[in-house]
Design a protein around this motif. Structure first.
Motif, PDB file in Angstrom:
ATOM      1  N   PRO A   1       0.804  -1.226   0.000  1.00  0.00           N
ATOM      2  CA  PRO A   1       0.000   0.000   0.000  1.00  0.00           C
ATOM      3  C   PRO A   1       0.835   1.273   0.000  1.00  0.00           C
ATOM      4  N   GLU A   2       2.022   1.209   0.607  1.00  0.00           N
ATOM      5  CA  GLU A   2       2.860   2.400   0.701  1.00  0.00           C
ATOM      6  C   GLU A   2       3.445   2.826  -0.638  1.00  0.00           C
ATOM      7  N   THR A   3       3.592   1.889  -1.561  1.00  0.00           N
ATOM      8  CA  THR A   3       4.219   2.218  -2.846  1.00  0.00           C
ATOM      9  C   THR A   3       3.275   2.093  -4.025  1.00  0.00           C
ATOM     10  N   TRP A   4       2.059   1.622  -3.769  1.00  0.00           N
ATOM     11  CA  TRP A   4       1.119   1.402  -4.869  1.00  0.00           C
ATOM     12  C   TRP A   4       0.699   2.731  -5.492  1.00  0.00           C
ATOM     13  N   VAL A   5       0.826   2.799  -6.801  1.00  0.00           N
ATOM     14  CA  VAL A   5       0.346   3.954  -7.553  1.00  0.00           C
ATOM     15  C   VAL A   5      -0.876   3.503  -8.337  1.00  0.00           C
ATOM     16  N   PRO A   6      -2.075   3.923  -7.946  1.00  0.00           N
ATOM     17  CA  PRO A   6      -3.284   3.438  -8.612  1.00  0.00           C
ATOM     18  C   PRO A   6      -3.385   3.967 -10.038  1.00  0.00           C
ATOM     19  N   PRO A   7      -4.078   3.246 -10.906  1.00  0.00           N
ATOM     20  CA  PRO A   7      -4.353   3.764 -12.252  1.00  0.00           C
ATOM     21  C   PRO A   7      -5.103   5.090 -12.165  1.00  0.00           C
ATOM     22  N   ARG A   8      -4.991   5.897 -13.187  1.00  0.00           N
ATOM     23  CA  ARG A   8      -5.665   7.204 -13.193  1.00  0.00           C
ATOM     24  C   ARG A   8      -7.178   7.056 -13.059  1.00  0.00           C
ATOM     25  N   LEU A   9      -7.717   5.944 -13.538  1.00  0.00           N
ATOM     26  CA  LEU A   9      -9.159   5.712 -13.431  1.00  0.00           C
ATOM     27  C   LEU A   9      -9.623   5.658 -11.976  1.00  0.00           C
ATOM     28  N   VAL A  10      -8.724   5.305 -11.095  1.00  0.00           N
ATOM     29  CA  VAL A  10      -9.083   5.052  -9.704  1.00  0.00           C
ATOM     30  C   VAL A  10      -8.757   6.260  -8.843  1.00  0.00           C
ATOM     31  N   ASP A  11      -9.754   6.786  -8.158  1.00  0.00           N
ATOM     32  CA  ASP A  11      -9.560   7.859  -7.189  1.00  0.00           C
ATOM     33  C   ASP A  11      -9.379   7.203  -5.821  1.00  0.00           C
ATOM     34  N   ARG A  12      -8.150   7.208  -5.336  1.00  0.00           N
ATOM     35  CA  ARG A  12      -7.853   6.497  -4.093  1.00  0.00           C
ATOM     36  C   ARG A  12      -8.645   7.045  -2.914  1.00  0.00           C
ATOM     37  N   ALA A  13      -9.091   8.279  -3.015  1.00  0.00           N
ATOM     38  CA  ALA A  13      -9.879   8.868  -1.933  1.00  0.00           C
ATOM     39  C   ALA A  13     -11.195   8.130  -1.735  1.00  0.00           C
ATOM     40  N   ASN A  14     -11.642   7.406  -2.764  1.00  0.00           N
ATOM     41  CA  ASN A  14     -12.888   6.644  -2.660  1.00  0.00           C
ATOM     42  C   ASN A  14     -12.691   5.313  -1.938  1.00  0.00           C
ATOM     43  N   LEU A  15     -11.443   4.938  -1.720  1.00  0.00           N
ATOM     44  CA  LEU A  15     -11.133   3.632  -1.141  1.00  0.00           C
ATOM     45  C   LEU A  15     -10.725   3.783   0.319  1.00  0.00           C
ATOM     46  N   ARG A  16     -11.236   2.890   1.182  1.00  0.00           N
ATOM     47  CA  ARG A  16     -10.810   2.935   2.581  1.00  0.00           C
ATOM     48  C   ARG A  16      -9.613   2.028   2.831  1.00  0.00           C
ATOM     49  N   GLY A  17      -9.089   1.467   1.781  1.00  0.00           N
ATOM     50  CA  GLY A  17      -7.911   0.616   1.851  1.00  0.00           C
ATOM     51  C   GLY A  17      -7.557   0.162   0.457  1.00  0.00           C
ATOM     52  N   VAL A  18      -6.509  -0.615   0.347  1.00  0.00           N
ATOM     53  CA  VAL A  18      -6.099  -1.141  -0.956  1.00  0.00           C
ATOM     54  C   VAL A  18      -6.673  -2.549  -1.123  1.00  0.00           C
ATOM     55  N   PRO A  19      -7.416  -2.792  -2.185  1.00  0.00           N
ATOM     56  CA  PRO A  19      -8.016  -4.119  -2.367  1.00  0.00           C
ATOM     57  C   PRO A  19      -6.960  -5.212  -2.508  1.00  0.00           C
ATOM     58  N   HIS A  20      -7.349  -6.420  -2.126  1.00  0.00           N
ATOM     59  CA  HIS A  20      -6.541  -7.603  -2.427  1.00  0.00           C
ATOM     60  C   HIS A  20      -6.958  -8.106  -3.816  1.00  0.00           C
ATOM     61  N   HIS A  21      -6.416  -9.253  -4.230  1.00  0.00           N
ATOM     62  CA  HIS A  21      -6.827  -9.826  -5.512  1.00  0.00           C
ATOM     63  C   HIS A  21      -8.346  -9.967  -5.540  1.00  0.00           C
ATOM     64  N   GLY A  22      -8.959  -9.511  -6.640  1.00  0.00           N
ATOM     65  CA  GLY A  22     -10.401  -9.570  -6.756  1.00  0.00           C
ATOM     66  C   GLY A  22     -10.874 -10.786  -7.523  1.00  0.00           C
ATOM     67  N   ILE A  23     -12.188 -10.865  -7.669  1.00  0.00           N
ATOM     68  CA  ILE A  23     -12.785 -12.007  -8.358  1.00  0.00           C
ATOM     69  C   ILE A  23     -12.341 -12.086  -9.814  1.00  0.00           C
ATOM     70  N   GLY A  24     -11.909 -10.948 -10.374  1.00  0.00           N
ATOM     71  CA  GLY A  24     -11.471 -10.935 -11.764  1.00  0.00           C
ATOM     72  C   GLY A  24     -10.009 -11.265 -11.971  1.00  0.00           C
ATOM     73  N   ARG A  25      -9.309 -11.656 -10.888  1.00  0.00           N
ATOM     74  CA  ARG A  25      -7.867 -11.933 -11.029  1.00  0.00           C
ATOM     75  C   ARG A  25      -7.594 -13.036 -12.049  1.00  0.00           C
ATOM     76  N   GLY A  26      -8.513 -13.988 -12.120  1.00  0.00           N
ATOM     77  CA  GLY A  26      -8.351 -15.060 -13.109  1.00  0.00           C
ATOM     78  C   GLY A  26      -8.672 -14.618 -14.518  1.00  0.00           C
ATOM     79  N   PHE A  27      -9.184 -13.399 -14.660  1.00  0.00           N
ATOM     80  CA  PHE A  27      -9.507 -12.839 -15.971  1.00  0.00           C
ATOM     81  C   PHE A  27      -8.429 -11.842 -16.411  1.00  0.00           C
ATOM     82  N   LYS A  28      -7.239 -11.960 -15.889  1.00  0.00           N
ATOM     83  CA  LYS A  28      -6.211 -10.952 -16.170  1.00  0.00           C
ATOM     84  C   LYS A  28      -5.965 -10.828 -17.667  1.00  0.00           C
ATOM     85  N   ALA A  29      -5.929  -9.595 -18.129  1.00  0.00           N
ATOM     86  CA  ALA A  29      -5.623  -9.318 -19.534  1.00  0.00           C
ATOM     87  C   ALA A  29      -4.140  -9.001 -19.641  1.00  0.00           C
TER      88      ALA A  29
END
Length: 398
Positions: free
Chosen positions: A254-282
């Motif tokens: 979390p200390e070094t993660w730079v979120p994509p521009r699409l993501v406003d970190r202020a909307n998040l109360r923490g950094v997500p772990h691997h999500g349900i779409g992890r197996g759908f990685k492009a």
């Protein structure tokens, strides 16, 4: 390279037969035949390391330009796009819900779906943990009446547990889409549209977003001509961002993660772990390949392409003179021109064609009414003559 060289003919070295595909861009037959430009872009993309979130940001800009959406995401097919769309509608910015999916019993997870749209493809929505709630009647679909989906049928089903509505769009169901859009918008419910096979025409890239749909899924490996394992999810920025967060590799500090521009970190109360779409990685190759294919598709001349396909179909039909063959123009199919071949036992004939050398595939979509369809969407020009010969031989056999 020789013909037996695995780099020039990998299928021969594996003992897998090449097939003549006149059934359309079907997943089970490998989808689209990619242009060299797309393959070269994928090869070039493979020879570098990039931040996938940054690459998806760039992809979002390109997809938004092509679709008119606020944002876009490259997925691993339209089914993956639907699962991610459902997951985004359930979780939004809530990282705890992202972590819980597909176990969503403890919070709202219902997705409304018209009865006539409940097909095997709806499983992609349920895979997120969503509970699908059937609504409406099937009068028009069964021929028992003339009425389609009505506003009150949606409104009656709205409860605090509803997070979205799903809609599978095609030439028939689109008449009900404005009703769904109006009710969902009035009630603040995201509308997810499955438009996997609604290209061409290329105008459909922008059509559904312009109508007011919140999220739309397209296949990347069919008419777009991209990698088979690719797709597009386009729509509202906040929902696409949630889908992206649930797809990315999130094994990050979390200390070094730079979120994509699409993501406003202020909307998040923490950094997500691997999500349900992890197996759908492009992968970077699929993302770049899809964007290259999308650019080619947008620049293509639909009228000229369909005229060329129609000329090829007329030449094939000429070889089948005397048989019950009908040319259906693109204006009527809404996609590409096709040949409809009426036979006594469509499935038996299709099976014989598939047992041939080389195996030949026609579309069996209308086999129940005794029609096999020659869909030229991915039919290679060099296959026209052997296809016509195989059809003539089987259709005229005693």
């Amino acid at each position: 390279m020789t013909a037996s060289d695995p780099l020039s003919n990998p299928y021969e070295s594996l003992g897998v037969r090449r097939r003549i595909n006149a059934a359309g861009a079907l997943t089970r037959l490998g989808g689209a035949v990619m242009a060299h430009e797309v393959m070269e872009a994928m090869a070039a993309a493979s020879r570098a390391s990039v931040d996938i979130g940054e690459l998806q940001d760039a992809a979002s800009t390109r997809i938004a330009e092509a679709t008119g959406a606020e944002a876009g995401l490259v997925t691993t097919g339209a089914a993956a796009a639907l699962t991610l769309a459902a997951a985004a509608s359930i979780a939004r910015w809530d990282v705890a819900r992202m972590a819980a999916l597909p176990h969503a019993e403890g919070f709202p997870r219902d997705i409304l779906i018209p009865r006539t749209h409940r097909t095997g493809y709806a499983h992609a929505l349920a895979a997120s943990g969503a509970r699908l709630v059937d609504i409406g009647h099937n009068d028009r679909g069964t021929g028992a009446g003339v009425r389609g989906l009505e506003a009150w049928e949606i409104e009656t089903a709205l409860t605090p547990s509803v997070v979205a509505m799903a809609f599978s769009v095609n030439a028939i169901s689109i008449v009900d889409l404005p009703t769904a859009i109006a009710v969902c918008r009035t009630n603040g419910i995201p509308l997810i549209v499955d438009a996997a096979a609604q290209l061409p025409p290329k105008e459909n890239l922008r059509r559904f977003i312009a109508m007011g749909v919140d999220l739309v899924a397209f296949s990347g490996g069919k008419a777009l001509g991209g990698p088979q394992a690719s797709g597009i999810l386009a729509g509202r920025r906040d929902l696409v961002a949630s889908a992206l967060l649930q797809q990315l590799d999130m094994d990050v500090a979390p200390e070094t993660w730079v979120p994509p521009r699409l993501v406003d970190r202020a909307n998040l109360r923490g950094v997500p772990h691997h999500g349900i779409g992890r197996g759908f990685k492009a992968g970077k190759e699929e993302i770049v390949g899809l964007l290259t294919a999308l650019d080619r598709f947008v620049k293509a001349d639909d009228a000229a392409d369909n005229a060329a396909l129609e000329a090829r179909l007329k030449a094939i039909a000429a070889v089948l003179a005397g048989l019950d063959v009908t040319l259906v123009p693109a204006e009527q199919t809404g996609r590409v021109p096709v040949l409809e071949i009426t036979v006594a036992d469509a499935l038996a004939l299709s099976a014989r064609l598939q047992r041939g050398d080389p195996p030949v595939h026609l579309s069996e979509r209308h086999a129940a009414r005794g029609v096999l369809t020659l869909d030229p969407q991915v039919l290679l020009p060099e296959h026209d003559a052997p296809l016509a010969a195989a059809l003539a031989a089987v259709l005229t056999a005693p």
